[in-house]
Enzyme design. Structure first.
Site, PDB file in Angstrom:
ATOM      1  N   ASP A 326      37.295  33.294  48.344  1.00 41.31           N
ATOM      2  CA  ASP A 326      36.166  33.984  47.542  1.00 41.31           C
ATOM      3  C   ASP A 326      35.510  32.848  47.060  1.00 41.31           C
ATOM      4  OD1 ASP A 326      34.486  35.901  46.193  1.00 41.31           O
ATOM      5  OD2 ASP A 326      35.881  36.447  44.718  1.00 41.31           O
ATOM      6  N   GLN A 327      34.231  33.269  46.577  1.00 43.74           N
ATOM      7  CA  GLN A 327      33.289  32.359  46.081  1.00 43.74           C
ATOM      8  C   GLN A 327      33.490  32.296  44.606  1.00 43.74           C
ATOM      9  OE1 GLN A 327      30.691  34.618  48.028  1.00 43.74           O
ATOM     10  NE2 GLN A 327      30.711  33.262  49.989  1.00 43.74           N
ATOM     11  N   ASP A 480      34.101  38.983  44.474  1.00 44.71           N
ATOM     12  CA  ASP A 480      34.572  40.228  45.075  1.00 44.71           C
ATOM     13  C   ASP A 480      34.164  39.965  46.594  1.00 44.71           C
ATOM     14  OD1 ASP A 480      35.482  41.473  42.944  1.00 44.71           O
ATOM     15  OD2 ASP A 480      33.874  42.566  42.492  1.00 44.71           O
ATOM     16  N   HIS A 481      34.149  38.895  47.119  1.00 46.48           N
ATOM     17  CA  HIS A 481      34.040  38.547  48.582  1.00 46.48           C
ATOM     18  C   HIS A 481      35.157  38.007  49.227  1.00 46.48           C
ATOM     19  CE1 HIS A 481      29.558  37.576  46.885  1.00 46.48           C
ATOM     20  NE2 HIS A 481      29.610  38.915  47.048  1.00 46.48           N
ATOM     21  N   ILE A 482      36.008  38.978  49.537  1.00 43.59           N
ATOM     22  CA  ILE A 482      37.359  38.658  50.246  1.00 43.59           C
ATOM     23  C   ILE A 482      37.450  38.077  51.478  1.00 43.59           C
ATOM     24  CG2 ILE A 482      39.703  39.754  50.188  1.00 43.59           C
ATOM     25  CD1 ILE A 482      38.691  41.941  48.444  1.00 43.59           C
TER      26      ILE A 482
END
Length: 547
Positions: A326-327, A480-482
């Site tokens: 994730d970032q 929330d960037h899985i």
């Protein structure tokens, strides 16, 4: 045990990836079944849920999406809770406290709609900078799928090539629609950052700018993208499902996939799922697409271990669940002496991305910066109440804080790492299935970036804006960037899927989306996930033609 009719393509998951693949398969004349773990709801229900929330829950975007017991996630996102769905460990566990809903339509219900492409350099980290991995193909291979994804989702973006991202990378097609205007707060941010060499670009967004597109209305600036676009101006997969059904696709909701079945020749034969009564069902097909997300997909693969596949399905490389990305995000609240006036238009509408590129990436992570455009009335009210004010003084302070505060955000580029791993927890959910256990460490690459680059840059930004107060939250948070978990590569010994997101181990199993991404870049991941979905869909259709 109930057996369903056999389908050509069985798709597990109804988010953007599953919907894009399902519709393309139907257009090619294939029969399609889609399985969704959670319920199907109409938009007005979510809007009313949000309207009826007490003030204490207004900041919790997940509150309007109450989870059923068979598809948990949202009610247990606090670390340390005994019944937490995600069993998180590691030095930066909070940075993987992901938010997603298990509803028909998936996480697109509540996404920001931002569609930044990765750059040619993002796909070649190892060869250019000696870190991470290289993708199994170059940007030129991915670009046509980016363009198709932008038209499938309805992406608006700048017509001026100087404002498009990535810079100097040719586009095969223009954006379907022109850009949305920046709100006054974002415009001021843009103007102030320019002398610092920081170019704040209007974001490509999957929302309609001034015109209807694909049956959806134009954005009217509700500033309610979290938790839901109330008028469906923003793309969400829920708007695609009726079209899929009209083309003959079948949707089964409240169907929790828990096992993938392979035969003696490693060909996938069926998916098993539980209904809300804990009754098991088996669905068969010719091709299978696991399009849950970067957590639920590897979890399902690991749950599916058997005597022939002791490490789980598609896991001969032992890479399933590894390289979770994730970032990592840092936030800083700024207070001004004069109004910023955020809140006009979408909650996000622009970002600084030239900070994500450069030779420094051999030493520390690139990053994306932005100022959130979310209306701050409720935030200002909450802060004013903490001061013990009342009457006219309270009213004036709410107004001041609502207008004169802002949120600066930086999201760091992650590196794939085998230690960042999803395994099966010994804790069980309502259905008796193992919950996901995730170890997460942002790594020294990100920590060096924060110390040497991004935190100093945030402070420069605040000074340039004339901030009278700068409050940095030093804890890395989730974006929330899985990504990762089913990483792509040419070598079956160190990757899970090939260039078409097809499992190396099972010729009729496809694992597209964020889980297949080799690296994460600094921008939002959804448009890359969508591009990979369309590439996988082409491969699935071609495979049927040659069968």
């Amino acid at each position: 045990m109930v057996n369903e009719t056999k389908y050509d393509v069985v798709v597990v998951g109804t988010g953007v990836v599953g919907c894009l693949i399902a519709e393309q398969a139907l257009d090619a004349g294939l029969s399609v079944l889609m399985l969704e773990a959670g319920p199907r709801v109409d938009r007005q229900t979510i809007v009313e849920n949000f309207r009826n929330l007490p003030p204490s829950l207004r900041h919790h975007w997940d509150a309007p999406f109450p989870p059923p017991p068979w598809a948990p996630v949202l009610e247990t996102r606090t670390l340390g809770e005994e019944n937490a769905y995600l069993d998180l460990t590691g030095p930066n566990a909070t940075a993987y406290q992901q938010g997603y809903v298990r509803y028909a339509g998936g996480a697109t219900w509540h996404w920001a709609g931002i569609c930044w492409r990765m750059t040619p350099e993002d796909l070649k980290l190892k060869s250019l900078y000696g870190v991470g991995r290289d993708w199994a193909f170059d940007y030129a291979t991915l670009e046509p799928y980016y363009a198709r994804a932008e038209y499938a989702l309805g992406v608006c973006g700048p017509t001026d090539t100087a404002l498009q991202w990535p810079p100097k990378a040719p586009r095969s097609r223009p954006y379907p629609m022109g850009p949305l205007p920046l709100g006054p707060g974002e415009q001021r941010f843009t103007d102030v950052m320019a002398p610092l060499g920081l170019q704040n670009l209007p974001a490509p967004q999957a929302r309609n700018s001034g015109v209807s597109y694909d049956g959806r209305p134009a954005c009217c600036g509700n500033n309610n993208c979290f938790p839901v676009c109330p008028i469906a101006a923003k793309y969400d997969a829920a708007t695609a499902l009726p079209r899929i059904e009209a083309k003959g696709g079948k949707l089964l909701t409240n169907a929790v996939a828990y096992r993938i079945e392979a035969d003696d020749h490693h060909k996938i034969q069926a998916v098993h799922y539980y209904d809300p009564h804990r009754t098991s069902h088996r669905v068969t097909g010719r091709a299978f697409v696991i399009a849950c997300n970067g957590i639920e997909t590897p979890k399902l693969l690991l749950l599916s271990k058997d005597d022939r596949h002791p490490n789980g399905i598609a896991n001969s490389s032992d890479q399933v669940g590894r390289n979770m990305m994730d970032q990592p995000k840092l936030k800083a609240t700024v207070e001004m002496s004069e109004p910023l006036w955020t809140g006009v238009g979408p909650v996000q509408g622009s970002s600084i991305l030239n900070t994500s590129q450069g030779d420094f990436r051999s030493e520390y992570a690139g990053a994306m910066f932005r100022m959130e455009n979310m209306a701050r009335g409720s935030i200002g009210a909450a802060e004013a109440l903490k001061k013990g004010l009342y009457g006219r003084a309270l009213d004036q302070e709410i107004r001041r804080l609502s207008a004169c505060t802002g949120l600066l955000v930086v999201e760091h580029e992650p590196l794939p790492s085998s230690i960042n791993r999803l395994t099966l927890s010994d804790k069980k959910d309502w259905l008796g299935l193992n919950r996901p256990r995730i170890y997460y460490d942002v790594g020294d690459y990100v920590r060096r970036s924060a110390e040497q680059y991004t935190i100093p840059t945030l402070k420069k930004m605040a000074t340039a804006l004339g901030a009278t107060k700068f409050d940095l939250n030093p804890e890395f948070l989730h974006s929330d960037h899985i990504m990762g978990g089913c990483i792509m590569g040419k070598d079956p010994s160190d990757s899970v899927v090939d260039v078409d997101c097809r499992s190396h181990d099972h010729e009729n199993l496809f694992l597209p989306g964020g889980g297949a991404m080799t690296t994460g870049g600094s921008g939002n991941s959804t448009i890359t996930m969508a591009a990979l979905a369309l590439k996988a869909a082409d491969a699935i259709v071609a495979q049927f033609k040659t069968a």
